[in-house]
Design a protein around this motif. Sequence first.
Motif, mmCIF file in Angstrom:
data_model
loop_
_atom_site.group_PDB
_atom_site.id
_atom_site.type_symbol
_atom_site.label_atom_id
_atom_site.label_comp_id
_atom_site.label_asym_id
_atom_site.label_seq_id
_atom_site.Cartn_x
_atom_site.Cartn_y
_atom_site.Cartn_z
ATOM 1 N N LYS A 20 0.822 -1.218 0.000
ATOM 2 C CA LYS A 20 0.000 0.000 0.000
ATOM 3 C C LYS A 20 0.852 1.262 0.000
ATOM 4 O O LYS A 20 2.066 1.210 0.162
ATOM 5 C CB LYS A 20 -0.949 -0.044 1.203
ATOM 6 C CG LYS A 20 -1.989 -1.159 1.013
ATOM 7 C CD LYS A 20 -3.116 -1.116 2.005
ATOM 8 C CE LYS A 20 -4.121 -2.218 1.652
ATOM 9 N NZ LYS A 20 -5.214 -2.295 2.637
ATOM 10 N N SER A 23 1.463 1.779 3.982
ATOM 11 C CA SER A 23 1.678 0.660 4.905
ATOM 12 C C SER A 23 2.192 -0.553 4.143
ATOM 13 O O SER A 23 2.149 -0.586 2.915
ATOM 14 C CB SER A 23 0.377 0.288 5.633
ATOM 15 O OG SER A 23 -0.396 -0.626 4.862
ATOM 16 N N GLY A 24 2.667 -1.536 4.886
ATOM 17 C CA GLY A 24 3.214 -2.741 4.271
ATOM 18 C C GLY A 24 2.176 -3.812 4.001
ATOM 19 O O GLY A 24 2.513 -4.979 3.821
ATOM 20 N N SER A 25 0.886 -3.430 3.944
ATOM 21 C CA SER A 25 -0.155 -4.406 3.600
ATOM 22 C C SER A 25 -0.123 -4.686 2.101
ATOM 23 O O SER A 25 0.178 -3.807 1.302
ATOM 24 C CB SER A 25 -1.544 -3.861 3.946
ATOM 25 O OG SER A 25 -1.653 -3.604 5.317
ATOM 26 N N ARG B 67 9.763 4.082 2.310
ATOM 27 C CA ARG B 67 9.993 2.674 2.636
ATOM 28 C C ARG B 67 9.987 1.861 1.348
ATOM 29 O O ARG B 67 9.323 2.234 0.368
ATOM 30 C CB ARG B 67 8.922 2.140 3.592
ATOM 31 C CG ARG B 67 7.500 2.519 3.271
ATOM 32 C CD ARG B 67 6.496 1.706 4.067
ATOM 33 N NE ARG B 67 6.076 0.564 3.284
ATOM 34 C CZ ARG B 67 5.090 0.599 2.414
ATOM 35 N NH1 ARG B 67 4.409 1.705 2.210
ATOM 36 N NH2 ARG B 67 4.786 -0.464 1.722
ATOM 37 N N VAL B 70 7.551 -3.352 -0.155
ATOM 38 C CA VAL B 70 7.592 -4.751 0.270
ATOM 39 C C VAL B 70 6.390 -5.008 1.182
ATOM 40 O O VAL B 70 6.041 -4.162 2.007
ATOM 41 C CB VAL B 70 8.904 -5.029 1.053
ATOM 42 C CG1 VAL B 70 8.899 -6.434 1.618
ATOM 43 C CG2 VAL B 70 10.114 -4.803 0.157
ATOM 44 N N THR B 72 4.912 -6.379 4.294
ATOM 45 C CA THR B 72 5.454 -6.774 5.596
ATOM 46 C C THR B 72 4.355 -7.180 6.564
ATOM 47 O O THR B 72 4.638 -7.641 7.663
ATOM 48 C CB THR B 72 6.229 -5.596 6.232
ATOM 49 O OG1 THR B 72 5.354 -4.469 6.260
ATOM 50 C CG2 THR B 72 7.475 -5.256 5.432
#
Lengths: 476, 99
Positions: A20, A23-25, B67, B70, B72
Amino acid sequence: MTWEVVIGLEIHAQLTTKSKIFSGSSVAYGAEPNTQANLLDLGMPGQLPVLNQAVVPKAIKLGLAIGAEIGMRSVFDRKNYFYPDSPKGYQTSQFTYPIVDKGGVVEIEMDGEIRKIGVTRAHLEEDAGKSIHDAFPGQTAIDLNRAGTPLLEIVSEPDMRSSKEAVAYAKKMHELVQYLGICDGNMQEGSFRVDSNVSIRKPGAPLGTRTELKNINSFRFIEAAIEIEIERQIEIIESGGSIVQETRLYDADKNETRSMREKEEANDYRYFPCPDLLPIIITEADIEAVRATMPELAGEKQARYETEFGLSEYDAALLTGSRQMAEYFEALLAKTQDAKLSANWVMGALSKSLNQNNVAIEDSPVSAEALASLLARIQDNTLSGKIAKQVFDAMWKGEGSPDEIIEAQGLKQITDSSAIEALVDDVLAANTAQVEAYKGGQEKMFGFFVGQVMKASKGQASPAQVNGVLKAKLNA
Amino acid sequence: MSDKTILGKHEVDTISRLAAISVAESEVEQVAEKLTSILDLFAQMEKVNTDGVAPMSHPLDQVQRLRPDVVTETSIREKVLKLAPSSEDNLFLVPQVID
């Protein structure tokens, strides 16, 4: 009474990322409801967004492709509104300082004329979740998997004057984002969504009140929805009424637009800079790095196909009509080294089968490599063009490689000259009257003999050789 | 914005609706006064001459950290659905929001 139609489009292109925007979703499509929403996506307190680095160069790519100013310092703002598919109570977007600023232009062709459509801006933002209104009576069900999916909202100037122009622009943008590799363009999955702002006015008058047609997921319906909305607006104004600024939904079954009648009252988004996200700073070096990775775009490709391969403007335009088709053609050409033969097959047998079966070229059961191995059998005279089409159909049905099919069906072209001579002799012996007619001056009979020999060989004789042998025998 | 902005009941109603915070009838006058004092503060700040000063969105002299793209995170669905007042078929349920 003539009315001028004014249309501007807002296109939401989902940027191709794995995760996203903040976020890492995962953003994978089709997951089980609510399995791809983490604490940040759910709007839980104490969570901080961190920008996905993949989205920045993708936005710059679009900016460079349309010749827009790049926002060297762009800022995220909060667009405040309450709606259950956006649990934070605001959408993180860019309002005052977008990442792609003014100056962008997209050219479309309308009836042979080039029209320039201005692009006001394009900004990064997050998608909302999905509301399901009809599954539970009296309740709305929410799936937040999509919340936080990265979008680039591309806003046009109100430069379009007909539904056809609007669709031409939308298609051009659809082609562009796919060429750039920044969006997969899948409209069914909502990766490319078009909102149309439609109003009418007397030519030269100030802009009329607009309505917005939202979330229409096919070009055909966009055109139909705009058409029907123009009619509705003209009818209201000509009967003395006035247009209410609102969002309207298009109902394809009834071919009508109708007010969304949201319970929320008039919007007042109270944008302000998001304190959780710092400005994105882009340097000249960043832009140059992106520029170095810019792919060849449709227009450039088309020009190259014409000059480098000697293809006609029409053929070159067709082959570059989508990135996927151009890639297929180039992969095929790399093997065959014959641009005209490759172009004819991509636009002919392949396109026909794709269209008939409603299959996208990237999903073609006959890959570029497989088609190349078929064309190799034309190039080495194993197959005539006609028989090759028969083999192609078998390949489409998954009956094997070209060589396997040729072997299994005994389709190898007859190039043995004594075999062809025998066929020709048989045909001439069986058609003495026609031979007399030919010799008497009816030269158009020649085609008849070719046809008969080809028929006798079940289409497998080499047409060039049949021609040669026939000429020699008839003119002897 | 003049420094004589005084908010009335109508403005308080609008602001409370937009913020989804209910204000009891008895509190309206007090809230209006507090909001007015905030506006007064802004009016005061507006008097400062800012010619030649670039608009500032953030007080920090820093830029956005990024970031890598990836995945996570894994599903926390079972935990969060339990927190919701209402859910069914793995979906959150809320009062109907469209007619």
